[in-house]
Design an enzyme around this catalytic site. Structure first.
Site, short mmCIF file in Angstrom:
data_model
loop_
_atom_site.label_atom_id
_atom_site.label_comp_id
_atom_site.label_asym_id
_atom_site.label_seq_id
_atom_site.Cartn_x
_atom_site.Cartn_y
_atom_site.Cartn_z
N ASP A 31 -7.83 31.32 19.98
CA ASP A 31 -8.67 30.62 19.00
C ASP A 31 -9.47 31.64 18.20
O ASP A 31 -9.99 32.62 18.73
CB ASP A 31 -9.61 29.66 19.73
CG ASP A 31 -10.26 28.66 18.80
OD1 ASP A 31 -9.97 27.45 18.92
OD2 ASP A 31 -11.07 29.08 17.93
N ASN A 87 -9.50 17.38 21.60
CA ASN A 87 -10.41 16.56 20.79
C ASN A 87 -9.58 15.62 19.93
O ASN A 87 -8.67 16.07 19.22
CB ASN A 87 -11.26 17.48 19.89
CG ASN A 87 -12.14 18.42 20.69
OD1 ASN A 87 -12.67 18.06 21.73
ND2 ASN A 87 -12.29 19.65 20.21
N GLN A 94 -12.45 16.97 16.42
CA GLN A 94 -11.17 17.50 15.93
C GLN A 94 -11.31 17.91 14.47
O GLN A 94 -11.76 17.13 13.63
CB GLN A 94 -10.05 16.46 16.07
CG GLN A 94 -8.69 17.01 15.66
CD GLN A 94 -7.56 16.01 15.83
OE1 GLN A 94 -7.76 14.86 16.20
NE2 GLN A 94 -6.35 16.46 15.55
N VAL A 96 -8.65 20.18 13.01
CA VAL A 96 -7.30 20.47 12.51
C VAL A 96 -6.38 19.31 12.91
O VAL A 96 -6.26 18.99 14.10
CB VAL A 96 -6.76 21.80 13.09
CG1 VAL A 96 -5.36 22.08 12.54
CG2 VAL A 96 -7.70 22.95 12.76
N HIS A 100 -3.56 19.59 19.61
CA HIS A 100 -3.68 20.89 20.28
C HIS A 100 -4.57 20.79 21.50
O HIS A 100 -5.54 20.05 21.52
CB HIS A 100 -4.23 21.96 19.33
CG HIS A 100 -5.50 21.56 18.61
ND1 HIS A 100 -5.49 20.75 17.50
CD2 HIS A 100 -6.80 21.86 18.84
CE1 HIS A 100 -6.73 20.57 17.08
NE2 HIS A 100 -7.55 21.24 17.89
N HIS A 102 -7.08 22.96 23.94
CA HIS A 102 -7.87 24.18 24.10
C HIS A 102 -7.78 24.55 25.58
O HIS A 102 -8.09 23.72 26.44
CB HIS A 102 -9.35 23.93 23.78
CG HIS A 102 -9.63 23.52 22.37
ND1 HIS A 102 -10.19 24.37 21.44
CD2 HIS A 102 -9.45 22.34 21.73
CE1 HIS A 102 -10.35 23.73 20.29
NE2 HIS A 102 -9.91 22.49 20.44
P1 DGP Z 1 -10.55 21.29 17.03
O1 DGP Z 1 -11.98 21.41 16.59
O2 DGP Z 1 -10.40 20.65 18.40
O3 DGP Z 1 -9.69 20.65 15.97
O4 DGP Z 1 -10.04 22.78 17.21
C1 DGP Z 1 -9.55 23.56 16.18
C2 DGP Z 1 -9.69 24.99 16.61
O5 DGP Z 1 -8.84 25.76 15.79
C3 DGP Z 1 -11.09 25.57 16.47
O6 DGP Z 1 -11.58 25.94 17.75
C4 DGP Z 1 -10.91 26.80 15.60
C5 DGP Z 1 -9.44 27.02 15.59
N1 DGP Z 1 -8.90 27.52 14.35
C6 DGP Z 1 -9.07 26.97 13.11
N2 DGP Z 1 -8.41 27.69 12.20
C7 DGP Z 1 -7.81 28.72 12.87
C8 DGP Z 1 -6.98 29.79 12.46
O7 DGP Z 1 -6.65 29.98 11.28
N3 DGP Z 1 -6.55 30.65 13.44
C9 DGP Z 1 -6.88 30.49 14.76
N4 DGP Z 1 -6.41 31.37 15.62
N5 DGP Z 1 -7.66 29.47 15.17
C10 DGP Z 1 -8.12 28.60 14.24
#
Ligand code: DGP
Length: 114
Positions: A31, A87, A94, A96, A100, A102
């Site tokens: 992340d 999430n 959430q 994205v 997914h 975590h």
């Molecule tokens: P959520 O909030 O549950 O939708 O988690 C999305 C996660 O994705 C958040 O912890 C940050 C991560 N994230 C967002 N954009 C990127 C990215 O471009 N690269 C990586 N490695 N992680 C990302």
């Protein structure tokens, strides 16, 4: 509002990520905003926007994601205790719109979560 599906760009290798595992059904990467010493995201290649969009046909895929999570926890040195978080929708955090998990570990994790 849920942002663009940035994870598709990671899946397509259009943007870089620190990938720790990939196979024909999923990919796992660190992340970008880690909330624990180990914070990895495990995502299916199949586009499933949220947990609420799961279908019966996804049952095997979900089982696979769980198995990958357990194996990664060992590989990443957090087999002594880890948390798997999903999430679902904006109200639960959430951001994205691509299902997914975590995988978090490497420190004591309190309960209940925020
Ligand atoms: P959520 O909030 O549950 O939708 O988690 C999305 C996660 O994705 C958040 O912890 C940050 C991560 N994230 C967002 N954009 C990127 C990215 O471009 N690269 C990586 N490695 N992680 C990302």
């Amino acid at each position: 509002m849920l942002s663009q599906n940035i994870f598709l760009k990671i899946l397509d290798k259009e943007i870089p990520a620190r990938i720790v595992y990939e196979d024909d059904r999923c990919i796992a990467f660190h992340d970008v905003h880690p909330q624990a010493p180990v914070h990895v995201l495990i995502i299916p290649r199949k586009v499933i926007p949220t947990h609420a969009d799961l279908k019966a046909e996804d049952i095997e895929l979900l089982g696979h994601l769980h198995l990958v999570a357990a194996q990664l926890a060992e590989k990443l040195g957090i087999g002594d205790g880890y948390r798997l978080v999903l999430n679902c929708k904006e109200r639960a955090g959430q951001t994205v719109p691509h299902l997914h998990f975590h995988l978090l570990g490497g420190r004591d994790l309190s309960w209940p979560p925020g």
